[in-house]
Design a protein around this motif. Sequence first.
Motif, short mmCIF file in Angstrom:
data_model
loop_
_atom_site.label_atom_id
_atom_site.label_comp_id
_atom_site.label_asym_id
_atom_site.label_seq_id
_atom_site.Cartn_x
_atom_site.Cartn_y
_atom_site.Cartn_z
N UNK A 29 0.83 -1.21 0.00
CA UNK A 29 0.00 0.00 0.00
C UNK A 29 0.87 1.26 0.00
N UNK A 30 1.94 1.22 0.78
CA UNK A 30 2.85 2.37 0.80
C UNK A 30 3.47 2.59 -0.57
N UNK A 31 3.96 1.52 -1.20
CA UNK A 31 4.59 1.65 -2.51
C UNK A 31 3.60 2.10 -3.55
N UNK A 32 2.38 1.58 -3.51
CA UNK A 32 1.37 1.98 -4.48
C UNK A 32 1.01 3.45 -4.33
N UNK A 33 0.95 3.94 -3.07
CA UNK A 33 0.64 5.36 -2.87
C UNK A 33 1.76 6.24 -3.41
N UNK A 34 3.03 5.77 -3.29
CA UNK A 34 4.16 6.51 -3.86
C UNK A 34 4.05 6.57 -5.38
N UNK A 172 15.63 5.28 -4.04
CA UNK A 172 15.29 4.41 -2.91
C UNK A 172 14.42 5.17 -1.91
N UNK A 173 13.38 4.49 -1.42
CA UNK A 173 12.57 5.00 -0.31
C UNK A 173 12.75 4.04 0.88
N UNK A 174 13.46 4.46 1.93
CA UNK A 174 13.64 3.57 3.08
C UNK A 174 12.43 3.61 4.02
N UNK A 175 12.11 2.45 4.57
CA UNK A 175 11.03 2.33 5.56
C UNK A 175 11.57 1.50 6.72
N UNK A 176 11.53 2.05 7.93
CA UNK A 176 11.96 1.31 9.12
C UNK A 176 10.72 0.94 9.93
N UNK A 177 10.66 -0.33 10.30
CA UNK A 177 9.48 -0.87 11.00
C UNK A 177 9.93 -1.47 12.32
N UNK A 225 14.50 1.35 22.05
CA UNK A 225 13.37 1.56 22.96
C UNK A 225 12.57 0.27 23.17
N UNK A 226 13.28 -0.85 23.25
CA UNK A 226 12.62 -2.11 23.52
C UNK A 226 11.97 -2.77 22.33
N UNK A 227 12.16 -2.21 21.13
CA UNK A 227 11.56 -2.78 19.92
C UNK A 227 12.67 -3.18 18.95
N UNK A 228 12.41 -4.25 18.18
CA UNK A 228 13.37 -4.72 17.19
C UNK A 228 13.12 -3.98 15.87
N UNK A 229 14.15 -3.33 15.35
CA UNK A 229 14.00 -2.52 14.15
C UNK A 229 14.34 -3.34 12.89
N UNK A 230 13.54 -3.17 11.87
CA UNK A 230 13.78 -3.83 10.58
C UNK A 230 13.73 -2.78 9.48
N UNK A 231 14.69 -2.86 8.58
CA UNK A 231 14.78 -1.92 7.46
C UNK A 231 14.24 -2.56 6.19
N UNK A 232 13.39 -1.81 5.49
CA UNK A 232 12.96 -2.17 4.14
C UNK A 232 13.31 -1.00 3.23
N UNK A 233 13.97 -1.28 2.12
CA UNK A 233 14.28 -0.23 1.15
C UNK A 233 13.57 -0.56 -0.15
#
Length: 275
Positions: A29-34, A172-177, A225-233
């Motif tokens: 959905x994010x990519x389609x909106x871009x 590239x559009x980076x997204x961190x989750x 902050x207690x959360x595991x970060x994942x990168x998507x590019x």
Amino acid sequence: MDTPALFDPHAVTAHRARARDEDALFLHKFAASEVSERLKDVNRTFTDAVFIGWQGPLWAKETGVFPRFIPDSDVLDLEPESCDLIVHCLGLHWSNDPVGQLIQMRRALRPDGLMISVMFAGETLDELRQSLTQAEAAISGGISPRVAPMADLRGLGALLQRAGFGLPVADIEPVRVAYETPWHLMRELRAMGEANAMTARGKGFTRRDLFVKMAEVYAQNFCEDGRMMATFELAFLTGWAPSDTQQKPLRPGSATTRLADFLGATEMGEDGEKA
């Protein structure tokens, strides 16, 4: 001798068939909106659009385009010069022949037609890759292919040029989750149809202590902050079918105005004298 395929297309299809959680498709959905915003910037009406990929209808809803949908097999169901817009919907990273698909898309476009392809690239899932590598090296003394390799931006730009597109652009559009645990990340990867589909992947059960060690390494290195970060590019590849009406870059040395004149500055020669 034929080169073994990097990815298993049957595994890709099976993983997508099990992906039934629409909430996990947030990156689609994010990519389609871009893509929708980029199409607005083009300010052109497209009458013969094609969307490639298993989530094409979702992309059509997000972009407001009414396309024909085709699967993203290595041989695409496209006729020469049959369309004026092609969108490849977040699937090219699983192709065994990405440049071949790009060439097919370019040939299917009418002159001055537009292609936009979105794919995972760059540092996508690098945290998971590093954690699995370190954990497996510690547990078994070796490593297995568990996270698919990702193309870099420079290489993707070169692919567009090889495919013959005019005015090629790759960005590239980076997204961190943030995830509660690495287990939540891996479950969401399965839910979005992005589980490991490499041909050389291990086919048997993976020892539990490997994943326990992976989660430990992940928490030590990629916790905020207690959360595991994942990168998507997300890589956005844009190109146009060549046309006589397109802008062309100037031939080197053909400029008629000096940069110094434009800036109102004084140009100095190598000897320090005014040029």
